[in-house]
Write an enzyme that holds these catalytic residues in place. Structure first.
Site, PDB file in Angstrom:
ATOM      1  N   ASP A 455      -1.734 -12.497  -7.957  1.00  0.00           N
ATOM      2  CA  ASP A 455      -1.133 -11.537  -7.039  1.00  0.00           C
ATOM      3  C   ASP A 455      -1.056 -12.229  -5.665  1.00  0.00           C
ATOM      4  OD1 ASP A 455      -0.334  -9.067  -5.932  1.00  0.00           O
ATOM      5  OD2 ASP A 455      -2.391  -8.646  -5.325  1.00  0.00           O
ATOM      6  N   LYS A 456      -0.313 -11.668  -4.727  1.00  0.00           N
ATOM      7  CA  LYS A 456      -0.224 -12.281  -3.391  1.00  0.00           C
ATOM      8  C   LYS A 456      -1.105 -11.546  -2.390  1.00  0.00           C
ATOM      9  CE  LYS A 456       3.231 -11.503  -0.589  1.00  0.00           C
ATOM     10  NZ  LYS A 456       2.589 -11.065   0.669  1.00  0.00           N
ATOM     11  N   GLU A 581       0.763  -0.059   8.640  1.00  0.00           N
ATOM     12  CA  GLU A 581       0.894   1.027   9.609  1.00  0.00           C
ATOM     13  C   GLU A 581      -0.256   1.010  10.610  1.00  0.00           C
ATOM     14  OE1 GLU A 581       1.582   4.806   7.551  1.00  0.00           O
ATOM     15  OE2 GLU A 581       3.669   4.484   8.090  1.00  0.00           O
ATOM     16  N   LYS A 628      11.776   2.698  -0.115  1.00  0.00           N
ATOM     17  CA  LYS A 628      11.345   1.567   0.725  1.00  0.00           C
ATOM     18  C   LYS A 628      11.418   1.897   2.227  1.00  0.00           C
ATOM     19  CE  LYS A 628      12.721  -1.996  -2.601  1.00  0.00           C
ATOM     20  NZ  LYS A 628      13.356  -1.173  -3.611  1.00  0.00           N
ATOM     21  N   LYS A 647      11.542   4.090   9.715  1.00  0.00           N
ATOM     22  CA  LYS A 647      11.273   2.646   9.619  1.00  0.00           C
ATOM     23  C   LYS A 647      11.202   2.278   8.153  1.00  0.00           C
ATOM     24  CE  LYS A 647       6.258   2.458   9.488  1.00  0.00           C
ATOM     25  NZ  LYS A 647       5.229   3.126  10.219  1.00  0.00           N
ATOM     26  N   ASP A 864      -6.468  -8.243  -7.002  1.00  0.00           N
ATOM     27  CA  ASP A 864      -7.524  -7.500  -6.301  1.00  0.00           C
ATOM     28  C   ASP A 864      -7.272  -6.000  -6.229  1.00  0.00           C
ATOM     29  OD1 ASP A 864      -6.732  -7.232  -2.842  1.00  0.00           O
ATOM     30  OD2 ASP A 864      -5.354  -7.682  -4.454  1.00  0.00           O
TER      31      ASP A 864
END
Length: 1137
Positions: A455-456, A581, A628, A647, A864
């Site tokens: 995963d990133k 956020e 999104k 946003k 994770d």
């Protein structure tokens, strides 16, 4: 040549296939042209195109579809497939699941439920009292090794097949089963206690007579349940009331979705307004809930109150739900139960993780079957040499039993104990603190990995966000110029406060009329910064939480100066569902505009001058993975202006904002810097516009069918021609030592694939900055494809690239896998690195399974968050990191680590040692069984092929246990390379993936050694002791024990003091048994043979002859080992020298 590739479709029809000539333009615009590609295989090499036409029938896709299922398929495992499918069909018929339906739930009236719902009991037990013994026995005897021993042991109850004593067969088998049963029983009791503890938790249930205590397992659909702060929610509920004045509460969901951020939940307005708790029974109300579903992030339902005119209808969404297994973080909540037990979201999302079996275990299982075949052949040879005389079939079975030690039962025991030892060593390693081994059966897999899927966010990066860049189109601000923004903000808010004070002196009430649209003039930089920062401070879902408020929570709401004092509290922390956020709100605080308070209806900002600005929240549109973007409509208290702020990701916002010429370019620039970008926009609304929108929005929210689509359509009507305010860049910092760790893994021959839900540009950037893609490597970005024709062309374009990393989005990947699965995987596997962005959790797991099916190599997944669990469970070896996203991934994984950099040592050192040691241990235990079976064969052939045992009773049990077990098991301490050397030269890991430590070649070498040594020991004993023939058992057995102890010493590469102790203990045990167990050292049955003469074994003749036999059996092997190390040393020995 590659540009003129003919595309050759293979059709299923019998007519001759039509070929596309090379001159035809490669464009696919018509639907019938797409359909002509239906059976088209993608060429994998240049040579393939030059082959004859007939060769197209043998391409991968064609080959797969032409597999034949004949007798060979049936014998080689087809029967298993047929049996399992029949069993599944039978189970499915017997246990048809009840169809789940939507339901109407009356508040506080469980008896009004239309049908019976499952009991609210948690049950994690595998077995019950009746199924425990059969269940455990089935799990044990489904392995060939254990089943074989059961058959052999049972044969000893037949008098004509009985050889030796029953305990020599049943004692080892009984020991293995007893250990397994005790272990399973302990686990089962623990599970039972945990379940009982959870099911016995007491909750307050609201009834007509007041509050009563009720067990968690007795809660029913329709019950009104009170849940206190820090208490687990027992079932899926609709949130009716809270003790918090705001009508909302926070819950912790880390046990459900793995996220550590608190989630804001809102009570149903109608029930929250009731003056007292008991009023819930005085109203007539019900909840209409959709049927139970898997999705924990969505819910559709309605709340209806019937006893008023007109009836009150409220739409219910995910923010009105309290899912089971979450924990209340603030206040006390009252909810009505809508789903219980098996129908709760948490239970529906609990997948049974597959039982992982290591590659080494499968290889040993294959060798065991080969040994069984050899055993049967040997028995047939013995009976054939007898001339098939008398009851030859019975003799055949007696020989099979006699040679049963070829397959040692101690193999399973030794390997299981070895695995436990490796797990203990991993957890005790001080260089990788906090590492936990959760699956002790597969430590060897760590040494065989070819693919690492990572995963990133939170794995390669820290998931700690820092605001780095603000771009306004003409001007950009970085970390070094934030003070300019701060001065602009101080200046602009000073002007605003002066203007407002002048306005308030002119008129006491603020005008509610919308301002006429201002003429389009270029705004000053200061006013643009003011608008952008205000939008960032308002457009979010962040709530400030004050620790100090907990102490005086009972006091009334502070106002005036008290409010100011409270807001300046140092203990302020921010809670939100996204760390992005929180980073944005922290940044606005750092430049002077602070979010100080928020509830369901309003939020308050504090200006640099200390003035409090209040904004009323009219609507909020939360972020979803589909849209999104997130939006909020606020009304400023001072002016009455209504503004819609939004946003989101650049791909979603590009079509919503007004035309501009800089957004796309700057998003690309920021992504190249490794920043996560968000586009911020606004739209001013008049009172009439907003009222019209609100009516349509409320109507859409109440609809039962296609609610999500209708709501989205209404919101989209607002999202037009919005004013672009700014572009923000937030950095997610890399984990410690990610770059050297990835380089180490790449040098070890491990191919790394990054699977992330992030956007393509950010993923590509992190791949470069983390050195997942090396500096001199090309990157091929797979263009978006939506159909077969586009996929075919893009794959052909990609095939011509050599040694370049691949970056592909989840949508394009799905199209490629739908039409060209085999070809895509084959091409992708040739890449040094692959980055898949915009991947869903199910796609991540699908990629893991594809690699397993198409490459047959071992895969490892590391992540994770809760979204990585499916990938971790699907991989051959799953590694979880305890990160900011909670413990869900680490709890579901086979191995849990605290930092990504620990994976280097885990694979290079512990993976190597576990695999090498288990391979040596497994083969040595087999050698121990083969050598004694060879001696038995020689003995039987000399004594006219009689099926009588050479060694009796305790000698056979002792040989596999006290006499040789400790030295053989000490092989788990052996190591061929020092840990530092293994980390310094990761290239050594490549050899492990080839599986050379345990193969048919190494196995054959051990077979030859066993045959040679067994023959020498037996013939030597018979030749040298022809005068003292009655003592042949004592002589040969003594030489055998000495040979085994010397062979252990020969196999060891690095000595440990415990190994020396083990050798001495075993030798001591054997010498002691010579004195006390002399009745076992006769030939054949004790009644036929002579007893051991102690005076005989102390003579010099006995000693030198035993030493001579042992020397002849071992010395040649020592000489061969010395010559091999001198003239053909292994790669690691060159390094260690």
């Amino acid at each position: 040549m590659a540009d003129s590739i003919p595309l050759n479709p293979v059709r299923k029809s019998s007519r001759k296939p039509a070929y596309y000539n090379a001159g035809r333009p490669a464009r696919y615009q018509l639907e019938d042209e797409y359909s002509s590609l239906d059976e088209m295989p993608l060429m994998m090499s240049e040579e393939a195109f030059e082959n004859d036409d007939s060769d197209y029938q043998t391409l991968p896709r064609a080959r797969v579809s032409q597999r034949r299922r004949g007798l060979a398929w049936f014998l080689c495992g087809g029967w298993k497939v047929l049996c399992s499918s029949c069993c599944e069909c039978l189970v499915h018929t017997c246990r048809r699941k009840k169809e789940l339906k939507p339901r109407t739930v009356w508040l506080g009236h469980p008896e009004k439920c239309e049908e019976r719902y499952p009991k609210n009991a948690i049950k994690n037990q595998k077995y019950n009292i009746v199924t425990f013994v059969p269940g455990v026995l089935y799990q044990q005897f489904k392995f060939f090794l254990n089943l074989y021993f059961l058959v052999v042991a049972c044969s000893q109850f037949v008098p004509s097949l009985k050889i030796g004593y029953l305990y020599t067969y049943w004692a080892p088998l009984g020991f293995v089963l007893a250990v397994t049963m005790v272990r399973e029983a302990v686990d089962e009791v623990r599970r039972c206690r945990r379940d009982k503890e959870m099911n016995s938790q007491l909750y307050s249930k609201l009834t007509m007579r007041g509050k009563i205590n009720v067990k968690s397992s007795d809660i029913q659909v329709g019950d009104l349940i009170i849940v206190e702060k820090n208490q687990r929610i027992p079932a899926d509920m609709i949130f009716l009331r809270t003790s918090e004045k705001t009508g909302s509460c926070f819950i912790r969901t880390d046990q459900l979705d793995g996220e550590t951020d608190w989630k804001l939940k809102i009570a149903v307005a109608c029930t929250q307004r009731l003056s007292a708790l008991g009023d819930l029974f005085s109203i007539s109300a019900y909840v209409y809930a959709q049927k139970p579903q898997l999705d924990i992030h969505s819910f559709e339902g309605n709340f209806t109150r019937e006893d008023c005119d007109p009836p009150i209808h409220e739409s219910l969404s995910i923010e009105n739900t309290l899912w089971a297994s979450t924990v209340v973080a603030s206040g006390t909540v009252i909810g009505v139960v809508i789903y219980t037990g098996k129908e709760t979201r948490s239970v529906l999302n609990t997948s049974q993780s597959k039982n992982k079996v290591g590659l080494l275990d499968l290889e040993l299982n294959r060798l065991t079957k080969a040994l069984f075949l050899a055993q049967v052949v040997l028995a047939i040879v013995m009976v054939a040499l007898q001339g098939f005389l008398g009851p030859w079939f019975r003799n055949l079975f007696r020989f099979v039993v006699l040679f049963s030690y070829i397959i040692p039962i101690s193999l399973r025991v030794n390997l299981d104990m070895g695995k436990s030892a490796y797990g203990w060593m991993i957890m005790k390693d001080e260089n990788i603190p906090g590492t936990v081994v959760r699956t002790s059966t597969i430590p060897e897999e760590l040494g065989r990995l070819v693919y690492l899927l990572t995963d990133k966010t939170g794995t390669l990066t820290q998931n700690e966000m820092f605001f780095r860049r603000l771009h306004l189109g003409t001007v950009s601000y970085g970390t070094d110029t934030m003070d300019e923004i701060q001065s602009h903000i101080i200046q602009s808010y000073a002007q605003v406060s002066t203007a407002q004070s002048n306005d308030s002196s002119a008129s006491s009430t603020p005008s509610r009329k919308p301002q006429p649209p201002a003429p389009k003039v270029r705004k000053s930089v200061s006013s643009r910064i003011h608008e952008a920062v205000k939008a960032i401070a308002l457009c979010h879902n962040v709530t400030p939480v004050y620790e100090s408020r907990a102490s005086n929570g009972a006091s009334t709401e502070p106002e005036g100066t008290e409010a100011d004092q409270d807001f300046s509290d140092d203990n302020r922390t921010y809670q939100a569902s996204s760390p992005d956020e929180v980073a944005l709100v922290r940044w606005t605080e750092s430049i002077g505009l602070t979010l100080v308070n928020r509830d369901l209806t309003s939020l308050q900002l504090k200006t640099p001058a200390g003035q409090i600005l209040t904004y009323f929240i009219l609507q909020i549109f939360p972020f979803t993975s589909e849209s999104k973007r997130m939006g909020i409509i606020v009304r400023e208290e001072a002016t009455g202006d209504i503004t819609f702020y939004m946003k989101g990701a650049d791909v979603a916002m590009a079509s919503i904002v007004q035309y501009n010429d800089w957004l796309e370019e700057e998003c690309g620039n920021m992504a190249r810097e490794g920043l996560r970008t968000l586009v911020v926009a606004k739209k001013s609304l008049s009172e009439e516009q907003y009222q019209d929108f609100e009516n349509r929005y409320n109507q859409a929210k109440l609809s039962i069918h296609d609610r999500a689509l209708k709501v989205a359509a209404v919101v989209e009507s607002l999202e037009r021609e919005m004013e672009l305010l700014c572009l923000t860049g937030v950095e997610d910092q890399l984990q410690a030592d990610v770059r050297p760790t990835l380089e180490l893994l790449r040098n070890a021959g491990i191919k790394i694939w990054m699977l992330t839900g992030d956007k393509l540009e950010t993923a590509t950037c992190i791949a470069k900055s983390s050195h997942l893609v090396s500096r001199n490597q090309d990157i091929h970005v797979f263009r978006p494809v939506s159909n077969r024709g586009e996929a075919h062309l893009e794959l052909n374009a990609f095939r011509r690239k050599h040694d370049c990393a691949l970056v592909i989005s989840g949508d394009s990947l799905e199209v490629c896998l739908r039409y060209y699965e085999h070809e895509f995987v084959e091409l992708a596997c040739q890449c040094p690195a692959v980055v898949c962005c915009r991947c869903s959790p199910t796609q991540k797991a699908q990629i893991v399974r594809l690699l397993q099916q198409h490459t047959a190599n071992r895969t490892c997944a590391i992540g994770d968050g809760g979204n990585d669990v499916s990938m971790i469970q699907a991989a051959d070896c799953g590694i979880g990191i305890e990160g900011k996203e909670g413990k869900q991934a680490s709890l579901a994984a086979d191995f849990s680590i605290t930092q990504f950099k620990h994976i280097g040592r885990l694979l290079m050192v512990h993976g190597r040692n576990s695999y090498k040691r288990s391979a040596a241990l497994g083969q040595f235990v087999m050698h121990r069984g083969m050598i004694i079976s060879t001696m038995q064969a020689v003995f039987s052939s000399i004594f006219y092929f009689a099926s009588i045992p050479l060694y009796q009773g305790f000698l056979m049990v002792g040989y596999a246990t006290v006499y040789t077990m400790f030295p053989v098991f000490s092989l788990v301490l052996d190591q061929d390379v020092k840990p530092d050397m293994a980390l310094l030269y990761p290239e050594l890991y490549k050899d492990l993936t080839k599986g050379r430590s345990l193969s048919f070649k190494t196995f054959l070498i051990w077979v030859l050694i066993s045959v040679y040594q067994g023959g020498i020991l037996m013939y030597g004993a018979l030749v040298l002791f022809d005068q003292e023939f009655v003592h042949v058992v004592a002589i040969s057995f003594t030489a055998l024990i000495l040979t085994e102890l010397l062979m252990v010493a020969l196999t060891i590469r690095t000595w440990h003091w415990l190994m020396v102790v083990a050798e001495l203990i075993s030798l001591g045990c054997y010498l002691a048994s010579l004195a006390f167990l002399n009745e076992y050292f006769g030939i054949g049955r004790v009644t036929l043979g002579a007893f051991l003469d102690l005076s005989f074994i102390t003579t010099r003749v006995f000693l030198w002859k035993v030493c001579a036999i042992t020397l002849v059996s071992c010395l040649p092997l020592y000489i061969i080992k010395y010559l091999k190390r001198k003239f053909s040393p292994p790669s690691y020995s060159k390094l260690s020298s």
